[in-house]
Design a protein around this motif. Structure first.
Motif, PDB file in Angstrom:
ATOM      1  N   PRO A 150      -3.416 -17.302  -5.929  1.00  0.00           N
ATOM      2  CA  PRO A 150      -3.092 -15.944  -6.395  1.00  0.00           C
ATOM      3  C   PRO A 150      -1.605 -15.664  -6.189  1.00  0.00           C
ATOM      4  CG  PRO A 150      -5.063 -15.928  -5.024  1.00  0.00           C
ATOM      5  CD  PRO A 150      -4.472 -17.297  -4.894  1.00  0.00           C
ATOM      6  N   VAL A 151      -0.969 -15.044  -7.175  1.00  0.00           N
ATOM      7  CA  VAL A 151       0.467 -14.771  -7.073  1.00  0.00           C
ATOM      8  C   VAL A 151       0.750 -13.844  -5.897  1.00  0.00           C
ATOM      9  CG1 VAL A 151       0.424 -12.810  -8.674  1.00  0.00           C
ATOM     10  CG2 VAL A 151       2.515 -14.158  -8.416  1.00  0.00           C
ATOM     11  N   GLU A 152      -0.189 -12.962  -5.566  1.00  0.00           N
ATOM     12  CA  GLU A 152       0.001 -12.058  -4.434  1.00  0.00           C
ATOM     13  C   GLU A 152       0.184 -12.834  -3.132  1.00  0.00           C
ATOM     14  OE1 GLU A 152      -2.311 -10.066  -7.666  1.00  0.00           O
ATOM     15  OE2 GLU A 152      -2.546 -11.953  -6.549  1.00  0.00           O
ATOM     16  N   VAL A 155       3.821 -14.197  -3.142  1.00  0.00           N
ATOM     17  CA  VAL A 155       4.775 -13.104  -2.914  1.00  0.00           C
ATOM     18  C   VAL A 155       4.738 -12.665  -1.454  1.00  0.00           C
ATOM     19  CG1 VAL A 155       5.289 -10.688  -3.457  1.00  0.00           C
ATOM     20  CG2 VAL A 155       4.812 -12.304  -5.301  1.00  0.00           C
ATOM     21  N   ALA A 156       3.551 -12.642  -0.865  1.00  0.00           N
ATOM     22  CA  ALA A 156       3.436 -12.283   0.558  1.00  0.00           C
ATOM     23  C   ALA A 156       4.173 -13.298   1.429  1.00  0.00           C
ATOM     24  CB  ALA A 156       1.962 -12.195   0.954  1.00  0.00           C
ATOM     25  N   VAL A 187       7.320  -8.832  -6.963  1.00  0.00           N
ATOM     26  CA  VAL A 187       7.848  -8.365  -5.681  1.00  0.00           C
ATOM     27  C   VAL A 187       7.883  -6.841  -5.655  1.00  0.00           C
ATOM     28  CG1 VAL A 187       9.955  -8.258  -4.283  1.00  0.00           C
ATOM     29  CG2 VAL A 187       9.132 -10.463  -5.126  1.00  0.00           C
ATOM     30  N   ARG A 188       8.267  -6.229  -6.762  1.00  0.00           N
ATOM     31  CA  ARG A 188       8.256  -4.762  -6.851  1.00  0.00           C
ATOM     32  C   ARG A 188       6.835  -4.233  -6.740  1.00  0.00           C
ATOM     33  NH1 ARG A 188      13.277  -4.250  -5.367  1.00  0.00           N
ATOM     34  NH2 ARG A 188      14.862  -4.512  -6.998  1.00  0.00           N
ATOM     35  N   ARG A 189       5.899  -4.899  -7.374  1.00  0.00           N
ATOM     36  CA  ARG A 189       4.499  -4.457  -7.331  1.00  0.00           C
ATOM     37  C   ARG A 189       3.945  -4.516  -5.909  1.00  0.00           C
ATOM     38  NH1 ARG A 189      -0.723  -6.474  -8.938  1.00  0.00           N
ATOM     39  NH2 ARG A 189       0.094  -8.589  -9.071  1.00  0.00           N
ATOM     40  N   ALA A 190       4.503  -5.433  -5.112  1.00  0.00           N
ATOM     41  CA  ALA A 190       4.077  -5.566  -3.719  1.00  0.00           C
ATOM     42  C   ALA A 190       4.719  -4.513  -2.819  1.00  0.00           C
ATOM     43  CB  ALA A 190       4.403  -6.959  -3.207  1.00  0.00           C
ATOM     44  N   GLY A 191       5.562  -3.651  -3.386  1.00  0.00           N
ATOM     45  CA  GLY A 191       6.145  -2.554  -2.630  1.00  0.00           C
ATOM     46  C   GLY A 191       7.556  -2.771  -2.133  1.00  0.00           C
TER      47      GLY A 191
END
Length: 334
Positions: A150-152, A155-156, A187-191
């Motif tokens: 998962p891309v999340e 990014v984490a 990265v923006r979507r992750a806050g």
């Protein structure tokens, strides 16, 4: 009874739509080109007419300084090519403006996917599953070993490395068209709302994405910043800049790279990547095979990648398939 679909002919340097005398993603200039997306192994200048989405045409103008004969085609718009052939551009989910091309002639439907992925991507609309008689699919990651996380998750990993090293920066190598913008958007979507610094080669393409409504947040050029300004921030550059003189201006960078090929440890070692991020804009093995199941074509044509494994999978699942001998398609840095 077997069907030969002889009105469309795969040639080594492109796919010829014979009744309309048009070519899909040709590797040399032709009178009329139907282009799936803006990467250099699919798009080039010099054609008499180029039919593509408005986004792809804008990318081609920016990258290849060509817009002669440009004919924009919106997603879902059907165009008569002549010779009894209609063409419709459908979302491919690969990069901004990427499209599958649906060709219809004499009651038969052929889809050329170009490059595609099935994962959600905040920078482009998702892949449109569309029934057809022939599915022409890529196989860049056409081996069972390629199953993208998962891309999340990736990014984490990036944000964790940044947080744990406040006196350094994280330098991420990412392909200049598509991967860099997707990485920033994820990265923006992750806050993460802090400024992200760019290599100069990234600026114009990121600006074009923003012009088409893709929000990438606060972007700044490394060349406009002092070394101390970049401490604690993410920097995005072309993969070629990861280990060259340009990177010496950065504050003790953690070297990362975003690519589906980072699944292969040897590739990460060869590039001296400290933080491999498995983020791909191509379908992985499960997505490739699931797409064949979802579309359920009479026949599958496989190209540019690991054709042998996909061909064997189709045979084991009693699906008609063949490999195409197209040339000039590259792995890029994914």
């Amino acid at each position: 009874m077997a069907r030969d679909f002889s009105w469309i002919k795969p040639e080594p340097w492109g796919i010829h739509v014979v009744p309309a005398d048009s070519w899909i993603d040709p590797a040399r200039p032709v009178d009329r080109a139907l282009v799936t997306h803006g990467h250099a192994d699919h798009a080039r200048g010099g054609h008499g007419a180029t039919l593509a989405t408005p986004e792809t045409l804008a990318i081609m103008k920016l990258r290849y300084q060509t817009d002669a004969g440009a004919q924009p085609t919106a997603y879902g718009e059907t165009i008569s090519l002549g010779g009894g052939v209609d063409a419709t551009w459908l979302p491919a989910g690969h990069v901004l403006g990427s499209a599958q091309i649906l060709l219809e002639h004499a009651g038969e439907r052929i889809i050329v996917t170009g490059d595609y992925k099935r994962r959600a991507d905040p920078t482009c609309p998702p892949f449109a599953v569309t029934p057809c008689d022939v599915l022409v699919t890529e196989a860049t990651f056409g081996l069972p070993v390629f199953r993208h996380p998962p891309v999340e998750h990736e990014v984490a990993k990036l944000l964790k490395a940044l947080a744990e090293n406040p006196d350094r920066c994280v330098l991420v190598g990412a392909y200049a068209l598509g991967k860099a913008q997707r990485l920033i958007a994820e990265v923006r979507r992750a806050g993460h709302s802090a400024p992200i610094y760019l290599h100069g080669a990234m600026e114009r393409m990121c600006r074009l994405y923003q012009e088409f409504g893709v929000d990438l947040g606060d972007l700044r050029l490394v060349s406009d910043a002092k070394k101390e300004d970049i401490v604690g921030h993410i920097v995005v550059s072309p993969p070629s800049a990861l280990n060259d003189r340009w990177s010496r201006r950065l504050p003790d960078p953690i070297t990362a790279m975003a690519s589906g090929w980072m699944r292969v440890r040897q590739r990460a070692r060869q590039r001296m990547v400290e933080l491999p991020l498995v983020i791909s804009d191509h379908a992985d093995w499960d997505e490739l095979t699931q797409t064949v199941v979802d579309v359920n074509p009479y026949e599958t044509w496989i190209t540019h990648g690991r054709e042998e494994a996909m061909l064997r999978w189709c045979q084991l699942h009693q699906r008609r398939a063949k490999a195409l001998a197209l040339v000039g398609y590259e792995d890029e840095d994914d």
